[in-house]
Design a protein around this motif. Sequence first.
Motif: not given
Length: 890
Positions: A75-77, A95-98, A243-246
């Motif tokens: 999801q974007h962001g 809440g971590t920014p992408d 992948l969750n971390a990304l």
Amino acid sequence: MRWLQRRWAGWRLALRLARREALRARGRSILVLVMIALPVLGVTAADIVLQTQDVSGSESLGRRLGSAEARVTFQHGIGRVAQALDPDGMSMGDGTPDRHRGLTGPERISAVLGPGARSIPMATGSTSVDTDRGAIYADTTRLDLTDPLADGIFDVTSGRKPHAPDEVVINSALAGHGFPLGGPIKVQGAGSFTVVGIGESTSYRDLPVLVGTSPRLTAGAAMGMQTWLVGGGPVSWEQVRALNALGGLVLSRAVMDDPPPDSAIPAEIRDSASGSNQSTVAVVVLIVVMALIEVVLLAGPAFAVGARRQSRSLALMSATGGTPDQARRVVLAGGVVLGATGALLGMVLGIAAAWLLMPAVQRFSNMWFGPFDVPWPHLVGIAAFGLASALLAAVVPAWIASRQDVVAVLAGRRGDRAPSLRSPVLGAVLLGAGVAGAAYGARSTQNGEYFIAGAAIVAVLGMILLVPVVVVGLARLSRGLPLTLRYAVRDAARHRTRTVPAVAAVAATVAGGVALGIANTSDEAQNQAEYTPQLTIGQATLTQWKPRQELWTPLRAAVERNVPGATITELRGIPTSTRGGGTIDVTLRAGKQDGLLDMYGSTLGSSVLVSDGGLPTQVPGLRDADVARADAALRSGKAVVFTSQAVHSDRATVVGSSFPARGGRARPLGRVTVPAMFLRVPEGLGTIQAVVPSSVAEGFHSPLTRPVTVGLLVSGTTITEQQQADVDEAVQGISGDAGFYVERGYQAPDSTVILLLVLGVLGGVLMLGGTLTATFLALSDARPDLATLSAVGASPRTRRGVAAAYALVVGLVGAVLGTVVGFIPGVAITYPLTGSSWRTTTADGTQMPGHFLDVPWLLIGSLVVALPQVTALVVGLAARSRLPLVARLG
């Protein structure tokens, strides 16, 4: 070991005697088997149906993943997420920014799974499809069905899979609206496509579904979500976490088939998922305990009669040196034999019943069920439940049989021992504890329902212990009754071992039905009182979310075509949105007072209507005198403002603001202060804020607030549900922003109606079946007494009257006791269930009660009055009129 061998030797003999007794008394044995097997059959069938329709975990992977190894969604962001094993069940971002915006989805997948991980895009959405009558909604999926990774998501039964971007496949639910194979289909906002295949979605059964490869099908539904089906090797839990971390949510086939330990799941996910399990376990335990009590009570009379029929054999055993323990073992062995047989029979028949019912149950679900699932561990537990209920039903008759008077039995005399004072005292204590627990649960702010549920069980147990006292008391008061009733009441008191379980079984069944009925109808009474009608009953409105004035003419024609004879009135008001997608907000103040209404929301197209000749529609909660005053005020140029509070002013200020479509600061549109009349409506019943003259709306000097047509009011005729569906389809074909609302008043959900019907039918069947079974067993036990009646000259009609009177006593006493006990949890549960009302007034302006109590008197009357009479009639007609004489020794 020797002790075990001795115990087994004693049980082996008892089991052999029990088997012979069951074969000898086939009628009674069949009744016991039915009483044990029926609950096992019902629970088994229900469990299999629930397990089959619950397509989760590994069973659902084929329809969600196709042949892929994983499904990854970004999801974007969103920079980092945490998920359960199944991300569709629970997931959350932290809440971590992408920080990886420069990487595409396939690049992020390859970074974790390696370059050999092949992926194809997948997207889902919904849109409108044009039909001959207008338009309908359909779920759309963008997916290349020709790719092997997509195998299993949609089954094409005729035609072929789409190859070109302008080709699609649809399911039969959509094809039924006039879309043949090879024909065109027009999707609003996406253009025209050719139907090259018809089949079925493996997930949705009767919802319209459309699948193709064109990005236009889901262009407006992406919402920043990008999904890929991933092939290659299995995706491990470690790779899922990477992948969750990304920022990717991953549904992995390998993880679902071989899940990691709970400790590997993120702590925040475990904490969020743990709260509901305890409540579920508590409810399941309550249901099991109540079902166990009822089965035990229903089967108890059969074992009591069986023990009575064996009383002479047991007395001979005792006279020749048998111990009370051996006598108890003989009766308990009957419970083992019949319980095991009934449980096994019920389990087998339950599996067959579930298999036969599956097609009928499937029709009530929009989702396809999974493969026929037989949960053997559950069924073993259900069978053990049946065996345990039979054993518990035989405990009391076994204990009484071991304490019988040997001399009296061998002499042919009958009768129970004098009742002990300890049982009624304990029953009164338990009943009082049940009342106290229910009262505490009614006032408790936390977990009150569980205190009430536990109190219900305690109250039922106390009632069972008080039944002998009630029966004996009725016998002492029966002097003025007719002969047949007097004989039946006194015989019931004399043979309490067969009467008490029968009465208690009926009472327990009625208590459950009464408690659930009171809770359900009280909840519905609150829902009905809190319902806010938007229009006068029978009226309807047609509105647009983004009003386009040029569409009102075809929309009006669609209503006239589908609802002939209707009166259609144009509603004018200040618009709520702009052509660019922005919103217009209008608020009203009276001096320094703002927020004049506690709430408002309208199906009229606007919260501020414009009229110079009177109220355009009836506002709920207004009296006729208020309507007349409002009409006069509008004709004199005043605004009519609705309020939930007292207002001491004769002028109102109307404030307008506009908000851009993509967010940002509000732009003021101005304010206008005008003479006004304030009408107070019941609290929480605001539908519109005000009706103002056209001069007020034009006073803003802004084209955005210029009065326009905001809706059509339809009245003057009864609008059927089919007409409503036809109008919906027609107006969707004209504008996707149009909506048609019909005010039908409060409509009880189908589930509520079904629940009351099930309660009535199930309670009636259980009560009728339990009473008939217990009565015929008791009459079988009373054959010597009925034969004595025949010997002293009683006519067949008298014997039938005695049988019918006995059934009436059992049914009526049980129903009355059950109703009294059922009122305890039924009334108590209404406090936590309906005591959290957020309003203080009802729809008609009267004061809202602190809690709602609505007693289903029709249901209770049927159980207490009608069913005992029906039972007595059936027994009277079916009772034998010719009985063999039985010798009685004095």
